[in-house]
Design an enzyme around this catalytic site. Structure first.
Site, PDB file in Angstrom:
ATOM      1  N   GLY A 168       0.957  -1.473   0.220  1.00  0.00           N
ATOM      2  CA  GLY A 168       0.032  -0.075  -0.103  1.00  0.00           C
ATOM      3  C   GLY A 168       0.504   1.334  -0.055  1.00  0.00           C
TER       4      GLY A 168
ATOM      5  N   GLU B 104       4.003   5.011  -8.293  1.00  0.00           N
ATOM      6  CA  GLU B 104       3.747   5.730  -9.809  1.00  0.00           C
ATOM      7  C   GLU B 104       4.083   4.029  -9.891  1.00  0.00           C
ATOM      8  OE1 GLU B 104       2.905   5.607 -13.214  1.00  0.00           O
ATOM      9  OE2 GLU B 104       2.355   6.781 -11.625  1.00  0.00           O
TER      10      GLU B 104
ATOM     11  N   HIS C 270       4.080   1.533  -8.095  1.00  0.00           N
ATOM     12  CA  HIS C 270       3.368  -0.288  -8.201  1.00  0.00           C
ATOM     13  C   HIS C 270       2.707  -0.112  -9.105  1.00  0.00           C
ATOM     14  CE1 HIS C 270       3.964   1.337  -3.689  1.00  0.00           C
ATOM     15  NE2 HIS C 270       3.737   0.284  -3.833  1.00  0.00           N
TER      16      HIS C 270
ATOM     17  N   GLN D  70      11.550  -4.540  -9.893  1.00  0.00           N
ATOM     18  CA  GLN D  70      13.383  -4.622  -9.909  1.00  0.00           C
ATOM     19  C   GLN D  70      13.556  -3.902  -8.488  1.00  0.00           C
ATOM     20  OE1 GLN D  70      15.258  -2.089 -12.595  1.00  0.00           O
ATOM     21  NE2 GLN D  70      17.171  -2.781 -12.289  1.00  0.00           N
TER      22      GLN D  70
ATOM     23  N   ASP E  94      13.118  -4.070  -5.671  1.00  0.00           N
ATOM     24  CA  ASP E  94      13.701  -5.247  -4.701  1.00  0.00           C
ATOM     25  C   ASP E  94      13.661  -5.993  -4.815  1.00  0.00           C
ATOM     26  OD1 ASP E  94      12.569  -3.551  -2.449  1.00  0.00           O
ATOM     27  OD2 ASP E  94      10.961  -3.511  -3.265  1.00  0.00           O
TER      28      ASP E  94
ATOM     29  N   VAL F 273      10.826   2.282 -11.618  1.00  0.00           N
ATOM     30  CA  VAL F 273      10.167   3.739 -11.652  1.00  0.00           C
ATOM     31  C   VAL F 273      10.812   4.698 -10.308  1.00  0.00           C
ATOM     32  CG1 VAL F 273       8.065   5.622 -12.296  1.00  0.00           C
ATOM     33  CG2 VAL F 273       7.579   2.829 -12.372  1.00  0.00           C
TER      34      VAL F 273
ATOM     35  N   MET G  52      11.253   5.300  -6.903  1.00  0.00           N
ATOM     36  CA  MET G  52       9.733   5.332  -5.786  1.00  0.00           C
ATOM     37  C   MET G  52       9.729   4.831  -4.590  1.00  0.00           C
ATOM     38  SD  MET G  52       7.207   7.510  -8.044  1.00  0.00           S
ATOM     39  CE  MET G  52       8.110   8.276  -9.509  1.00  0.00           C
TER      40      MET G  52
END
Ligand code: AMP
Length: 282
Positions: free
Chosen positions: A28, A32, A34, A145, A147, A173, A181
């Site tokens: 949650g 961007e 996610h 990517q 993680d 991203v 992000m």
């Protein structure tokens, strides 16, 4: 968009789906990054399920479980706009009821990089993702990517446990100045956010050196360390050039694709980032 909160409902709704199902697991506080996963899942599947669950078992003592940022109404709006069909938002008691005692442990990958800094973290990740795979039965499951160790370890898990799904790794991203992000960027002040761009500057320098033909792993690590050292706001935890599959640190000449990765503290946040050398993300 359907909002589901119980295991019984999730199983019932999943049984009713025919065709391909794309699944996007998240904790949650969406951004961007996610949403790029959700859009890709939308483009490639008949149905898209997103999950939102801040999984307590992947947080260590003293980590930010209680402080982890949350905004469910906003998350639901963003997922709906991305064309997601179902969102599974279970409570902790729903997934870890009293008496819970089953855990998924990988033998080796969790001892490397992030796992070395965060004991137990990947046991929690592997367990929750296995449970979410059983609940949502994806045709395709989408991970970032960002993680990288998590994605690599979950690919191993998918093969080892014979999950009948494609695990798709989507590119990181970034903010315009390069910062990856992350929900945890919410812990940064505006100034720290700018300074945190140093992680990607260090990784980009390694990528450029690699492109120019540099193959000495130690030289790439030294180059990244020098760039990070020039930013006093960042305290590095590790600076790594590792084998992209085993995650073993590469000593000497690089003959195989590699993961260049860094973890650093900036202000209240612990940040991670990576680039791949010698292999496209995917
Ligand atoms: P999280 O909510 O942090 O557990 O992340 C959920 C999924 O989104 C994971 O597969 C992450 O790797 C992925 N993700 C997080 N940040 C980014 C990003 N900046 N770009 C692409 N994917 C991301």
């Amino acid at each position: 968009m359907h909002l589901l909160t119980t295991v019984v409902d999730m199983h019932r709704q999943r049984r009713a789906l025919a065709g391909s199902v794309g699944v996007v697991p998240t904790m949650g506080y969406l951004h961007e990054g996610h949403i790029s996963l959700a859009r890709r899942a939308r483009a490639e599947n008949d149905h898209v399920i997103a999950t939102i669950f801040v999984n307590p078992s992947q947080f260590g003592p003293g980590e930010d479980l209680a402080a982890y940022p949350r905004d469910l109404p906003r998350d639901l709006d963003l997922l709906e706009a991305a064309g997601v069909d179902m969102v599974f938002v279970p409570s902790t008691a729903e997934l870890y009821p009293p008496g819970y005692e089953t855990w998924i442990d990988l033998a080796d990958l969790p001892t490397k990089l992030e796992g070395a800094q965060r004991p137990g973290h990947f046991r929690g990740v592997a367990t929750i993702v296995t449970k979410l795979f059983n609940l949502t039965r994806p045709t395709r499951a989408y991970f970032g990517q960002k993680d990288a160790q998590q994605a690599i370890l979950l690919r191993r898990l998918t093969v080892d446990l014979n999950f009948d799904l494609d695990l798709i790794i989507c590119p990181t991203v970034r903010e315009p100045h390069g910062l990856a992000m992350s929900s945890r960027n919410a812990y940064l002040t505006a100034e720290e956010r700018q300074r945190a761009g140093v992680l990607y500057r260090a990784l980009s320098a390694a990528a450029e050196a690699y492109e120019r033909g540099e193959r000495d792993a130690e030289s790439l690590r030294r180059g990244m360390a020098a760039i990070l050292a020039a930013e006093p706001a960042a305290q590095p935890e590790y600076i790594s050039i590792a084998h992209l599959e085993t995650l073993d640190e590469i000593v000497g000449e690089m003959r195989v694709p590699a993961l260049a990765s860094v973890a650093a503290r900036v202000g209240k946040a612990r940040l991670i980032d990576n680039v791949w050398l010698g292999r496209e993300v995917g």
